[in-house]
Design an enzyme around this catalytic site. Structure first.
Site, PDB file in Angstrom:
ATOM      1  N   ASP A  15      15.488  62.173   3.458  1.00 13.14           N
ATOM      2  CA  ASP A  15      15.156  61.555   2.181  1.00 13.14           C
ATOM      3  C   ASP A  15      13.763  61.992   1.735  1.00 13.14           C
ATOM      4  O   ASP A  15      12.911  62.331   2.582  1.00 13.14           O
ATOM      5  CB  ASP A  15      15.185  60.037   2.295  1.00 13.14           C
ATOM      6  N   TYR A  52      13.969  59.575  15.795  1.00 14.55           N
ATOM      7  CA  TYR A  52      13.165  59.172  14.641  1.00 14.55           C
ATOM      8  C   TYR A  52      12.088  58.192  15.072  1.00 14.55           C
ATOM      9  O   TYR A  52      12.294  57.373  15.974  1.00 14.55           O
ATOM     10  CB  TYR A  52      14.031  58.474  13.582  1.00 14.55           C
ATOM     11  N   ASP A  62      15.035  50.966   1.581  1.00 10.68           N
ATOM     12  CA  ASP A  62      13.760  51.586   1.939  1.00 10.68           C
ATOM     13  C   ASP A  62      12.709  51.230   0.898  1.00 10.68           C
ATOM     14  O   ASP A  62      12.986  50.503  -0.071  1.00 10.68           O
ATOM     15  CB  ASP A  62      13.887  53.102   2.135  1.00 10.68           C
ATOM     16  N   ARG A 103      17.797  53.635   7.767  1.00 10.72           N
ATOM     17  CA  ARG A 103      17.690  52.618   6.725  1.00 10.72           C
ATOM     18  C   ARG A 103      18.695  51.492   6.958  1.00 10.72           C
ATOM     19  O   ARG A 103      18.400  50.315   6.726  1.00 10.72           O
ATOM     20  CB  ARG A 103      17.947  53.237   5.353  1.00 10.72           C
TER      21      ARG A 103
END
Length: 305
Positions: A50, A78, A92, A188
């Site tokens: 993203d 992550y 988000d 997310r």
């Protein structure tokens, strides 16, 4: 640089380039920058990030774009920050706040218990604002157009979901987490589902991808220095992902001509592997077919020159 100034540039060698994507850029922006820096349009990436997210993008250049299909499905790591007490429409920080609930009374024991429920093999509904296609259109395009989007749950695996830091400020709690997960996992959605399980809502405020399979950020180039990056050769990248299957010069020639290798399957594991010739060049990706070895993907000649 004008297009005519680039037309005489030699094609770059095939390879895999690791890039550290900055925030505010799309993955396509990074690919466009790489195309300008390297002087070729034949560049693709394995796994979208993203615009808000930073971190590792794996780019395939020229013939090595064919390796991306073996990279995109690898497990990933992550680092993220989850804010509890606030939910957004995009799950988000780029979205609009849709709910705010005082999270001050949530204990660490409650957080750990809900995280345990989001670890292992889980069923996860992707974010409405994801890039998943619905009837040929991206879910985020439908959502932004005000259309109702219903995405099906998918099975993913979260093998690690660790809280490494916790900060409390008034009604919200920020959690710095590290997540190891299978391809297709939405961080997310983990933030959203953790907040929902605790009854206070949650969303992602920061996301950084640090690993894709065997590739890490330690070898990644900045997005503004792609032209100076040293790419991994197709052989090095393929061996890192698939493992090495050494072939003789005669076997390499036969594979390049599309022939099966009779009897060589006794040396090949049951999963696809990178066939490497005596010169250390990637011939292609091979797999076992009964008693023979068959090429699942031959590299183009430019990759074996």
């Amino acid at each position: 640089m004008p297009a005519h100034a680039r037309s005489d540039r030699p094609k770059p060698p095939p390879g895999v380039v690791l890039v550290d994507k900055p925030g505010g850029m799309t993955s396509h922006d990074v690919v466009a920058r790489a195309r300008r820096a390297l002087g070729t349009r034949k560049i693709g990436h394995a796994g979208t990030l993203d615009p808000m997210a930073t971190g590792l993008l794996v780019l395939g250049v020229e013939g090595a774009t064919r390796l991306l299909t073996f990279i995109v499905g690898l497990d990933k790591t992550y680092e993220a920050t989850i804010r509890l007490g606030v939910a957004t429409d995009t799950d988000d920080a780029d979205g609009e706040i849709v709910e705010a609930v005082d999270a001050a009374g949530i204990t660490r024991a409650q957080i750990d218990a809900r995280i345990a429920g989001l670890t292992g093999a889980i069923s996860q509904v992707p974010s409405t604002y994801s890039a998943i296609k619905v009837d040929g259109r991206r879910a985020y395009d439908l959502a932004r157009a005000g259309e109702e989007v219903e995405l099906k749950a998918r099975e993913v695996t979260v093998s690690r979901f660790d809280v490494v830091a916790e900060r409390r400020a008034g009604a919200v709690i920020d959690l710095d987490v590290v997540v190891d997960c299978s391809s297709g996992t939405y961080i997310r959605s983990l933030a959203r589902d953790l907040g929902a399980a605790l009854g206070v809502g949650g969303h992602l405020t920061a996301l950084r991808r640090t690993r894709i399979g065997p590739f890490g950020l330690d070898a990644a180039a900045d997005a503004d220095a792609i032209g100076d990056a040293t790419p991994l050769t197709p052989a090095a990248a393929a061996v890192a992902v698939l493992g090495r299957f050494a072939v003789t010069a005669d076997e390499a020639r036969d594979l390049r001509h599309g022939k099966r290798l009779e009897g060589a399957a006794v040396r090949l594991p049951s999963v696809p592997a990178a066939a490497i010739d005596p010169e250390g060049v990637l011939v292609g990706v091979v797999e076992k077919r009964g008693a023979d070895v068959k090429s699942a993907m031959n590299m183009p000649e430019e990759a074996s020159a």
